[in-house]
Design a protein around this motif. Structure first.
Motif, PDB file in Angstrom:
ATOM      1  N   GLN A   1       0.845  -1.213   0.063  1.00 55.35           N
ATOM      2  CA  GLN A   1       0.076  -0.001   0.014  1.00 55.35           C
ATOM      3  C   GLN A   1       0.849   1.311  -0.024  1.00 55.35           C
ATOM      4  N   ILE A   2       2.387   1.049   0.024  1.00 57.23           N
ATOM      5  CA  ILE A   2       3.247   2.154  -0.124  1.00 57.23           C
ATOM      6  C   ILE A   2       3.796   2.255  -1.211  1.00 57.23           C
ATOM      7  N   VAL A   3       3.747   3.441  -1.823  1.00 55.53           N
ATOM      8  CA  VAL A   3       4.353   3.553  -3.194  1.00 55.53           C
ATOM      9  C   VAL A   3       5.293   4.992  -3.003  1.00 55.53           C
ATOM     10  N   THR A   4       6.603   4.727  -3.544  1.00 59.73           N
ATOM     11  CA  THR A   4       7.609   6.007  -3.459  1.00 59.73           C
ATOM     12  C   THR A   4       8.286   6.041  -4.804  1.00 59.73           C
ATOM     13  N   THR A   5       9.087   7.043  -5.016  1.00 58.44           N
ATOM     14  CA  THR A   5       9.694   7.151  -6.127  1.00 58.44           C
ATOM     15  C   THR A   5      11.093   7.515  -5.825  1.00 58.44           C
ATOM     16  N   LEU A   6      12.090   6.948  -6.347  1.00 54.88           N
ATOM     17  CA  LEU A   6      13.848   6.988  -6.137  1.00 54.88           C
ATOM     18  C   LEU A   6      14.411   8.100  -6.885  1.00 54.88           C
ATOM     19  N   GLU A   7      15.300   8.588  -6.489  1.00 55.54           N
ATOM     20  CA  GLU A   7      16.221   9.479  -7.433  1.00 55.54           C
ATOM     21  C   GLU A   7      17.628   9.087  -7.061  1.00 55.54           C
ATOM     22  N   MET A   8      17.921   7.894  -7.880  1.00 60.83           N
ATOM     23  CA  MET A   8      19.345   7.383  -7.971  1.00 60.83           C
ATOM     24  C   MET A   8      19.977   8.293  -8.983  1.00 60.83           C
ATOM     25  N   ARG A   9      21.290   8.117  -8.844  1.00 61.33           N
ATOM     26  CA  ARG A   9      22.153   8.678  -9.947  1.00 61.33           C
ATOM     27  C   ARG A   9      21.828   8.062 -11.260  1.00 61.33           C
ATOM     28  N   MET A  10      21.589   9.081 -12.317  1.00 58.13           N
ATOM     29  CA  MET A  10      21.368   8.340 -13.588  1.00 58.13           C
ATOM     30  C   MET A  10      22.234   8.864 -14.829  1.00 58.13           C
TER      31      MET A  10
ATOM     32  N   TYR B   1       8.190   2.632  -7.139  1.00 60.83           N
ATOM     33  CA  TYR B   1       8.302   1.273  -6.742  1.00 60.83           C
ATOM     34  C   TYR B   1       7.186   1.494  -5.494  1.00 60.83           C
ATOM     35  N   THR B   2       6.688  -0.016  -5.153  1.00 60.80           N
ATOM     36  CA  THR B   2       6.163   0.150  -3.973  1.00 60.80           C
ATOM     37  C   THR B   2       7.112  -0.414  -2.938  1.00 60.80           C
ATOM     38  N   TYR B   3       6.885  -0.462  -1.773  1.00 62.57           N
ATOM     39  CA  TYR B   3       7.682  -0.904  -0.645  1.00 62.57           C
ATOM     40  C   TYR B   3       7.980  -1.985  -0.539  1.00 62.57           C
ATOM     41  N   GLU B   4       6.881  -2.855  -0.918  1.00 64.57           N
ATOM     42  CA  GLU B   4       7.055  -4.292  -1.303  1.00 64.57           C
ATOM     43  C   GLU B   4       8.181  -4.796  -1.998  1.00 64.57           C
ATOM     44  N   GLN B   5       7.963  -4.041  -3.431  1.00 62.81           N
ATOM     45  CA  GLN B   5       9.140  -4.421  -4.233  1.00 62.81           C
ATOM     46  C   GLN B   5      10.446  -3.958  -3.798  1.00 62.81           C
TER      47      GLN B   5
END
Ligand SMILES: Cc1cc2nc3c(=O)[nH]c(=O)nc-3n(C[C@H](O)[C@H](O)[C@H](O)COP(=O)(O)OP(=O)(O)OC[C@H]3O[C@@H](n4cnc5c(N)ncnc54)[C@H](O)[C@@H]3O)c2cc1C
Ligand code: FES
Length: 278
Positions: free
Chosen positions: A233-242, A266-270
């Motif tokens: 139920q938790i969705v987040t978005t990452l800021e990796m170096r790209m 990604y979901t926190y599950e992933q």
């Protein structure tokens, strides 16, 4: 066609967001009317924004696909490209390639309550989805909309006029907080994860979408679990170096996942199944 070739765009408007002007929103319009028509994107996607002579950086598209004719990027001055962008003026050219990455699962969210939890410039990617779900064409597809947003100080809050509009709506529960107030601040004072615990949204039929500094995310995740939210139920978005943004250079991978293609959403599950490199 060369996938690294950016489309040319012009800066149409620059909105200083923070008191120190370390965050500015740039509204840009593609020079070629055909690209303006054909460039489509989803909330959560990003683009590589380039400046001639400086380089390029991945930046979330903070406008919503429901806002046609332009793109908006909210950019924090961090290094070479973002500092150069901050010196640009209305009418100056920028390059845009994309859109890249996956998107927020807004179709799966239909019928559910959505709790947005943002910190600082982390509201930028969330704003695209917030604008999308609040659009009159989409609003009835979603249940309750809550937004918990915090920044270090009142001067660090971004999208102030947007916060005002969201706060005036009967169908949005907006809670704004700052780590420390000033003489004029009459709103909440406290860290986002604590405000989340105090407000205690119920997990039934609810999805949360969060973005902010890593320390905020860490405690938000812990507190969501305390409140009974499952990792799915938790969705987040990452800021990796790209670098390339298109799955070619291997700069952004976490284990076998290429954040530029499989993410940044990604979901926190992933995430829990991936090596803890994020
Ligand atoms: C999907 C995605 C979406 C993003 N969305 C946004 C957004 O909406 N708004 C936004 O402002 N930013 C966003 N970012 C972050 C942005 O891309 C980075 O801040 C980017 O590095 C800025 O480019 P730059 O050339 O200005 O900074 P850089 O010159 O790359 O520097 C960035 C920071 O990293 C440090 N740094 C640089 N090189 C190194 C190194 N070799 N080792 C250690 N530290 C180093 C610098 O000191 C500086 O603090 C996003 C990133 C991703 C991946
Ligand atoms: S940024 Fe090059 S593979 Fe993801």
């Amino acid at each position: 066609m060369n996938p690294y070739l950016p489309h040319l765009a012009t800066i149409q408007e620059i909105i200083p967001e923070t008191a120190s002007q370390d965050v500015k929103t740039f509204r840009v319009v593609f020079t070629d009317p055909e690209i303006r028509r054909s460039f489509t994107y989803q909330p959560g996607q990003f683009a590589e924004v380039s400046l001639f002579g400086a380089g390029e950086a991945p930046i979330s598209i903070t406008s919503s696909p429901t806002q046609e004719g332009y793109l908006e990027f909210s950019v924090k001055r961090a290094g070479v490209v973002t500092t150069a962008l901050h010196y640009r003026q209305v009418g100056d050219p920028v390059g845009i390639r994309g859109p890249y990455g996956n998107n927020f699962p807004y179709r799966d969210m239909e019928g559910q309550n959505i709790v947005f939890i943002g910190g600082g410039i982390g509201l930028a990617p969330l704003r695209s989805l917030i604008t999308f779900v609040l659009d009159p064409a989409n609003r009835s597809r979603y249940a309750g909309i809550s937004i918990i947003y915090g920044a270090r100080s009142p001067g660090d809050l971004v999208f102030k006029w947007e916060l005002e509009r969201w706060g005036e709506r009967d169908d949005v529960d907006l809670q704004v907080t700052v780590d420390r107030g000033d003489d004029e601040w009459t709103g909440r004072v406290g860290f986002v994860p604590q405000i989340l615990l105090d407000l205690a949204p119920r997990p039934d039929n609810t999805v949360t979408v969060t973005c902010g500094p890593p320390i905020m995310i860490k405690f938000v995740l812990q507190n969501l679990e305390k409140l009974g939210f499952t990792p799915a139920q938790i969705v987040t978005t990452l800021e990796m170096r790209m670098k390339c943004g298109i799955g070619k250079c291997g700069r952004c991978n976490i284990g076998s996942s290429y954040v530029c293609q499989d993410g940044p959403v990604y979901t926190y599950e992933q995430l829990r199944k991936m090596p803890a490199e994020y």
